[in-house]
Scaffold this active site. Structure first.
Site, PDB file in Angstrom:
ATOM      1  N   HIS A 134       0.815  -1.220   0.000  1.00 40.86           N
ATOM      2  CA  HIS A 134       0.000   0.000   0.000  1.00 40.86           C
ATOM      3  C   HIS A 134       0.852   1.276   0.000  1.00 40.86           C
ATOM      4  O   HIS A 134       0.342   2.348  -0.293  1.00 40.86           O
ATOM      5  CB  HIS A 134      -0.979  -0.008   1.180  1.00 40.86           C
ATOM      6  CG  HIS A 134      -0.378   0.264   2.516  1.00 40.86           C
ATOM      7  ND1 HIS A 134      -0.082  -0.727   3.420  1.00 40.86           N
ATOM      8  CD2 HIS A 134      -0.029   1.427   3.126  1.00 40.86           C
ATOM      9  CE1 HIS A 134       0.417  -0.198   4.523  1.00 40.86           C
ATOM     10  NE2 HIS A 134       0.462   1.115   4.368  1.00 40.86           N
ATOM     11  N   ASP A 139       0.213  -7.590   1.313  1.00 41.10           N
ATOM     12  CA  ASP A 139       0.653  -6.208   1.508  1.00 41.10           C
ATOM     13  C   ASP A 139       2.173  -6.112   1.520  1.00 41.10           C
ATOM     14  O   ASP A 139       2.766  -5.389   2.318  1.00 41.10           O
ATOM     15  CB  ASP A 139       0.070  -5.617   2.796  1.00 41.10           C
ATOM     16  CG  ASP A 139       0.163  -4.094   2.831  1.00 41.10           C
ATOM     17  OD1 ASP A 139       0.296  -3.485   1.759  1.00 41.10           O
ATOM     18  OD2 ASP A 139       0.118  -3.516   3.932  1.00 41.10           O
ATOM     19  N   SER A 198       4.640   2.459   8.040  1.00 41.51           N
ATOM     20  CA  SER A 198       4.287   1.315   7.195  1.00 41.51           C
ATOM     21  C   SER A 198       5.473   0.871   6.351  1.00 41.51           C
ATOM     22  O   SER A 198       6.112   1.679   5.679  1.00 41.51           O
ATOM     23  CB  SER A 198       3.127   1.682   6.266  1.00 41.51           C
ATOM     24  OG  SER A 198       1.938   1.848   6.981  1.00 41.51           O
TER      25      SER A 198
END
Length: 469
Positions: A103, A133, A209
């Site tokens: 993402h 992911d 992230s």
């Protein structure tokens, strides 16, 4: 005098305990100094020109407020803007391979990797996998610092872990620490059911992230991926992708450009207390099969609705969320053994796994002609039309539509108008009359299992009427 002595002794004891506790707390300074050079900041840009070439709509937030106020709808002839997002990553090979989240780089036309020594490289996205992911990047450099890869399968709740990343996109090499709260967690995002997430209480915020989660030996055991938050900020619940899952995805991306996953072909759900009682189980464990995809490996192997899967290739299934990661991590074409419970008896089936593909959506239902009541269940159902069955992918004699929910037990169980009931217990129902017959013997206190189709998903719902509405 005795009182003063007791106070002094008490203070001395507290001091000794405090020193002892402080001595047990880990010191992460050496770990951070060793690991930080391999943790990078990532800037991903999605250019407006490229978005327009791909035929993508301009996001509403990119349209000036003036146009939104006076013209009301997006899509006005305005000048679109480039969109930039930031995240973290870490180097896994000296020749420039970098791991991060899907993402972080999804849809990006340009990806810039910034090292702690202030060098910048334009990265190539080798490949990206939305279901795990995970994204693999490549920069043109040699002799880079790397992070050692650990074994996430050995993680246990209570162990210390450290995260390094760039929260909010600009606080580079920020270090936070905490403990493993749990392993094998199901994601709130249903598309990531194939990842048994690591839950921690390590402070993670936007920009973290893709950064590494490290054990006390400085080995990567996870990739920080999600936070659970009502505010958008850290609230003590963070999730990381196990490094075993991430490295498997990276290997497949490197070798073939995509990630292949095994597929069983069932829809499953947890075994609740009511289900266990209805099925004659001693405990609420296993994965209850709510539906079997026609022609799937499960169908060919003879798996049926209401089977409870207890083991997958020797690994126990306690919750339904335990099964998808095991299936997904197994290569398509692999022969596996399933231990399951059917009609109160255990049996073992051999299944050759297929390959996972994108799921297809199923349309909802409309209004039908005949109706009937479900007695103590507190449901009014109607026949489905041929057109509705075709839209739902049902057979000509399959399913009834819930038009009203009148009973308290049914409402508490979550049933609602528009649901399609396929089975009452082990009895398939294809008409309002068949539903009425199947439910006529229901008594107060009975746990009745209903197989329900809603929004393309099939699952069992247990209703236990109490005789009080």
């Amino acid at each position: 005098m005795p009182t003063i002595k007791r106070a002094f002794l008490t203070l001395s004891l507290f001091a000794v305990v405090a020193v002892a506790q402080a001595a047990k707390l880990p010191d992460f300074t050496a770990l951070v100094e060793r690991s930080s050079p391999a943790v990078v900041n990532i800037e991903a840009t999605r250019t407006a020109e490229a978005a327009l070439r791909r035929g993508q709509n301009i996001p509403e937030e990119d349209i000036p407020e003036l146009f939104r106020r006076f013209f009301g709808q997006p899509g006005m002839p305005v000048q679109p803007r480039d969109r930039t997002s930031t995240g973290s990553g870490f180097i896994i090979s000296a020749d420039g391979e970098v791991l991060t989240n899907h993402h972080v780089v999804d849809g990006a036309d340009q990806v810039i990797v910034r090292l702690p020594d202030r060098r910048e490289f334009e990265a190539k996205v080798v490949g990206s996998d939305p279901l795990s992911d995970v994204a693999l990047l490549k920069i043109q450099a040699r002799g880079l610092p790397t992070l050692p890869i650990g074994d996430s399968s050995k993680l246990k709740a209570g162990q210390w872990v450290v995260a390094i990343g760039s929260p909010f996109g600009y606080l580079d090499n920020t270090v936070t620490a905490g403990i493993v709260s749990a392993t094998g967690r199901r994601s709130l995002d249903q598309s990531q059911q194939y990842v048994p997430f690591i839950q921690t209480d390590v402070a993670i915020n936007r920009g973290n992230s893709g950064g590494p989660l490290l054990n006390t030996d400085g080995e990567v055991v996870g990739i920080n991926s999600q936070i659970f938050s009502n505010t958008g900020g850290f609230m003590g619940v963070s999730f990381a992708i196990p490094i075993d899952v991430a490295m498997n995805a990276a290997r497949q991306i490197r070798e073939s450009g995509r990630v292949r996953r095994g597929q069983l072909g069932v829809q499953i759900q947890d075994v609740t207390r009511d289900f266990a009682r209805s099925l004659g189980l001693e405990r609420s464990a296993g994965a209850l099969v709510a539906d079997v995809v026609p022609g799937s490996p499960a169908d060919k192997a003879g798996i049926r609705r209401q089977d409870v899967i207890l083991e997958f290739n020797g690994q126990e299934i306690l919750r339904s969320s335990d099964l998808p990661p095991l299936v997904g991590a197994t290569a398509p074409g692999t022969r596996v053994k399933l231990r399951l419970l059917r009609d109160g008896k255990e049996r073992t089936l051999d299944v050759v796994l297929g390959e996972l593909s994108a799921p297809e959506s199923t349309a909802g239902a409309g209004g039908p002609p005949a109706s009937a009541s479900g007695g103590l269940l507190g449901l009014v159902v109607e026949d489905l039309t041929a057109e509705q069955r075709q839209e739902l992918g049902l057979k000509a004699d399959e399913g009834v539509l819930v038009s009203q929910v009148t009973g308290l037990a049914a409402r508490r169980a979550g049933l609602q108008p528009g649901d399609v009931i396929l089975m009452v217990g082990r009895t398939a129902v294809g008409s309002a009359a068949a539903f009425a017959k199947a439910t006529e013997g229901v008594k107060a206190g009975d746990a009745v299992m209903l197989l329900v189709r809603r929004d393309g998903q099939t699952s069992f719902i247990a209703v236990t009427p109490r005789g009080d509405g």
